[in-house]
Design an enzyme around this catalytic site. Structure first.
Site, PDB file in Angstrom:
ATOM      1  N   HIS A 161       0.862  -1.177   0.000  1.00 25.91           N
ATOM      2  CA  HIS A 161       0.000   0.000   0.000  1.00 25.91           C
ATOM      3  C   HIS A 161       0.899   1.227   0.000  1.00 25.91           C
ATOM      4  CE1 HIS A 161      -2.988   2.924   1.243  1.00 25.91           C
ATOM      5  NE2 HIS A 161      -3.943   2.014   1.165  1.00 25.91           N
ATOM      6  N   ARG A 190      -6.548  10.391  -0.225  1.00 26.59           N
ATOM      7  CA  ARG A 190      -6.398  10.831  -1.628  1.00 26.59           C
ATOM      8  C   ARG A 190      -7.754  10.936  -2.307  1.00 26.59           C
ATOM      9  NH1 ARG A 190      -3.093   6.421  -3.557  1.00 26.59           N
ATOM     10  NH2 ARG A 190      -3.333   5.530  -1.475  1.00 26.59           N
TER      11      ARG A 190
END
Lengths: 254, 610
Positions: free
Chosen positions: B236, B256
């Site tokens: 990740h 994000r």
């Protein structure tokens, strides 16, 4: 980096009567920057005592596994920074770590919380819609989303004097389960009524609103004001309000 | 001291995260008696840590979304190594699985119209993730737990399963010990479901807890099941990197999705330099266009602009951050800056309460005013037990697998949000089909006493070893080795070294001495996990060594580009050979139906190269 810290940790198991039996043992380890209490416990396991029992999972305050009493205060070990602990611990004194005292001991820092799992099963579950056709607004969601943040760490149970001192485990559901009950009672899709059980089986009347549970909640749930008091108010209206009683009798209220 | 308690259930489910609980609910609904066995306490499994959301084409936040687009995004994100049959089922069934959670009490965030809201995530064309702030995993596990405890399932908490018994290629039960009191248990089962999650604890920097030691994967392999795609591990892109004690803890992709920007030490928004050819048409190429897209999303409008490159798939973003660090443009503590502080403080605290809390408490950083420092962390394994796409049965009869333990849906790279929806979609199917199969069986097969005796001896062996290493030392060194040699960027030489090292770790694992008693003894538990960690690490290393290309979660420095004509069409399969050795093969899924092929981007398929 490089600074030593000494922990005085409870080591022991229950005796034949189920009472805690053990001793406080000192361990000294070297600290690294940004450590939390749980890191020190892991360091002790790695360097000194592989069999030191402690529960943990997420290490980020999301699962509620590593509850313990650090310097006498119930908290999550993974969210308690050593920098804060150093500040509060008197100079030259070890940091005290004990298991939650309200629950029966399993070993060292691990306690038996099966009471909570058994009690949870007795709560009438949500009665939701049969078809996929509901709709509710964010403000209705907000009311219960606070309760959904509960991570079942049981620190509120540990600190509640009704349970910790008076041991009314058979008569009182405790803060965690009033949070669950409030969630169900205020849920926008639920059609059940649990007020009678909240009053009788779960003994909400024992709570005298000392707010200790709210103080220790690592999820920041306002347990007392947003869960327990509204449930108490509903019970007063349902069972003890004379005007509501008359209104019910003459059919103005259900 | 070797008393064994024997239990009999129609269906035994190993693991009580999202997949295991959903399987239990379905199997009990079909009338089966069900035992669910979990290493932690109920409600603490890995699912609880999931943050961003569950992906399903509900079309609430953007009516242009549909299962076809979700299918296309999943295949594209997986670099076309997915089992397309699972991707189709997942895209079609996940919306109802999400609605079902709400019907059972989950409270996801709402749209202005009062429907389940959905947020943007990497690789998803439209806002698709049902969520509650950044604590969606907690919502999912609590909902399933609260439903499950009234379903009649029997819960065995803090038990570790050490062996699946087989007879003639068929699973007939398992052996477990109780972690709290050290008692020994045999479960006779008509069918068994593995819902044991993942393996990322084999790496030093990971987002996983102690539970993620890959025992579920290993149990299946030892029982004779085929394992697939084990080279594909998802790093990740955004784990915490500072302070050292929190290194690896997840920072949700939701940051994000809500407009978080990635910058390097030169204040350069570097993701614009890393947009792969296959994604160029869909992503903004200027900061102003990216910002306009975010503004449209914040205003609740349907996006007309192209998405910011921070929302590229995880494999791409992780490698980009890695490259920036290597090029000397890393942040103060060797990562990248992730900044959401430009958004309104109130919004940040409402949409990302967990992240706000996590950074404040653990790093002393206020994300509403300061950037976060982030770097890649081992997060998920796309590989796992090979399953039938419809029933989730493994290649061992009567043994099923679902969730992260299974492979197929995600191909070479999983899209964020597709895991939570995977759990409930295929958890349900595994529960349904395992219960159906159990209903057709008359009784339980006898488990030979000699096999029970053998596994008991092996389980208690660490207590007979004196003066050996602390198991924690072996585990820590194994994790360091995997991080260094089988990490985000791999090379042939290091992979070969890793295989040698793993032989040493296997030997060391057999000599550790934890001391203490059988009562809640973490040292003993850890001593017993090492065999699984070694075999899982070996699978990953072997498959990574064989795949001489770079694709999705697998990157080879010595083969830096994808090889579409060869590797782009084959999956690795690992199984145990006749003399107990690990065997690797390469295989292809059956050809995709034309109507599904039409949904994909023709240029991605590289059919001209055939």
């Amino acid at each position: 980096m490089g600074k030593d810290v000494t922990f005085r940790v409870f080591r022991g198991e229950p005796d034949e009567d189920g009472d805690s039996c053990g001793e406080m043992v000192d361990y000294t380890v070297e600290m690294d920057e940004g450590m939390v209490v749980l890191d020190v416990i892991h360091q002790i396991q790695t360097e000194h005592a592989p069999d030191l029992s402690c529960r943990w999972n997420c290490k980020a305050g999301k699962c509620g596994s590593c509850s313990a009493e650090v310097n006498g205060k119930p908290r999550l070990m993974c969210m308690t920074r050593m920098s804060d602990i150093e500040e509060e611990t008197p100079a030259g004194q070890p940091v005290l770590v004990k298991p939650m005292q309200a629950f029966p001991l399993t070993k060292d820092l691990v306690v038996d919380v099966s009471w909570a799992y058994e009690l949870n099963k007795t709560i009438t579950p949500l009665a939701g819609p049969a078809e996929f056709d509901w709709n509710f607004q964010q403000n209705e969601a907000d009311r219960v989303q606070e309760f959904r943040a509960c991570i079942e760490c049981m620190l509120c149970i540990d600190t509640c004097h009704v349970l910790r001192e008076h041991k009314l485990f058979d008569e009182f559901a405790g803060p965690r389960f009033f949070v669950r009950l409030a969630n169900l009672e205020m849920h926008p899709l639920d059609t059940e009524d649990r007020l009678a059980s909240i009053k009788d089986e779960y003994g909400i009347g024992y709570c005298n609103i000392t707010r200790c549970c709210t103080d220790v909640c690592p999820a920041g749930i306002n347990i007392t004001d947003n869960a327990i008091i509204p449930l108490k108010e509903r019970i007063v209206t349902e069972y003890y309000d004379p005007i509501a009683w008359v209104a019910k009798k003459i059919g103005l209220r259900k | 001291m070797t008393d064994v308690t024997t239990h009999e259930y129609d269906v035994v489910i190993i693991g009580a995260g999202g997949a295991g609980l959903r399987a239990a609910i379905e199997a009990t609904r079909k009338g089966a008696t069900v035992a669910i066995i979990c290493k932690s306490m109920l409600g603490k499994a890995h699912t609880v840590m999931a943050e961003g959301g569950a992906a399903a084409a509900l079309g609430n936040a953007d009516p242009r979304d549909n299962w076809q687009t979700h299918f296309r995004d999943t295949m594209k994100g997986g670099k076309y190594l997915n089992d397309w049959r699972m991707a189709e089922i997942h895209a079609k069934e996940s919306p109802d699985r999400i609605r079902e959670l709400e019907q059972w009490g989950a409270i996801f965030d709402r749209t202005p119209a009062g429907l389940t809201n959905q947020r943007n995530f990497g690789g998803h064309t439209y806002p698709r993730l049902a969520h509650i702030g950044d604590a969606t995993g907690l919502e999912m596990i609590r909902t399933l737990q609260e439903r499950g405890i009234h379903s009649g399932m029997e819960v065995f908490m803090e038990y570790t399963v050490r062996k699946i018994f087989t007879n003639d290629g068929k699973a007939i039960g398992c052996f477990a010990y109780n972690r709290a009191d050290g008692t020994l248990h045999v479960f006779k089962a008509k069918t068994t479901v593995l819902a044991t999650g993942g393996i990322t604890r084999c790496w030093e920097v990971c987002s996983g807890s102690w539970e993620y030691t890959g025992e579920g994967h290993a149990l299946a392999y030892w029982a004779g099941a085929e394992m697939g795609d084990m080279e594909f591990v998802q790093f990740h892109p955004t784990g915490m990197i500072w302070p050292p004690s929190v290194k690896g803890i997840l920072v949700t992709e939701g940051v994000r999705g809500e407009g978080g920007m990635l910058r390097n030490s030169e204040d350069n928004r570097f993701m614009f330099n890393y947009v792969p050819e296959m994604y160029k048409p869909e992503f903004a190429d200027t900061e102003s266009e990216a910002l306009e897209w975010v503004q449209e999303v914040i205003d609740g409008k349907l996006a007309t602009k192209r998405r910011p490159p921070e929302l590229l798939t995880r494999d791409v973003v992780a490698k980009a951050i890695n490259s920036e660090i290597k090029a000397g443009r890393g942040s103060e503590h060797g990562g990248a800056y992730l900044d959401i502080s430009w958004r309104d403080e109130e919004d940040v605290r409402k949409k990302l309460p967990g992240m706000y809390h996590q950074f404040k408490e653990l790093a002393g950083v206020d994300i509403t005013t300061q950037p976060m420092e982030v770097g890649p962390t081992a997060h998920y394994v796309m590989g796992g037990v090979k399953v039938d796409p419809l029933t989730q049965e493994t290649t061992v009869q009567c043994l099923y697998a679902a969730g992260e333990a299974a492979t197929g849906l995600h191909g070479a790279n999983r899209l964020g949000g597709n895991s939570l929806s995977d759990l409930i979609t295929f958890g349900k199917r595994s529960g349904e089909y395992s219960a159906k199969a159990a209903a057709e069986m008359d009784g339980w097969e006898e488990i030979p006493q000699s096999e029970i005796d053998d596994i008991i001896a092996e389980t208690l062996a660490p207590f007979n070893r004196k003066g050996g290493e602390n198991p924690a030392t072996v585990v820590n060194e194994l994790r360091k080795m995997m991080q260094e040699k089988v990490g985000i960027i791999r090379t042939k030489d290091l992979l070969i070294e890793a295989l040698d090292d793993l032989n040493d770790f296997a030997a060391r694992g057999k000599t550790t001495s934890p001391g203490g008693s059988r009562i809640y003894n973490p040292g003993w538990h850890q001593a017993l996990e090492i065999d699984a960690m070694v075999d899982i690490s070996r699978m990953c290393t072997m498959a990574a060594l064989a795949r001489e290309e770079s694709r999705g979660g697998h990157t080879r420095e010595d083969f830096p580009t994808p090889n579409h004509s060869h590797w782009g069409k084959i999956n690795s399969v690992i199984m145990m050979g006749e003399s107990g050795e690990m065997v690797l093969e390469h295989r292809t899924y059956p050809p995709m139906r034309d109507d599904l092929k039409d949904l994909l981007d023709a240029s991605d398929l590289h059919e001209e190269e055939e």
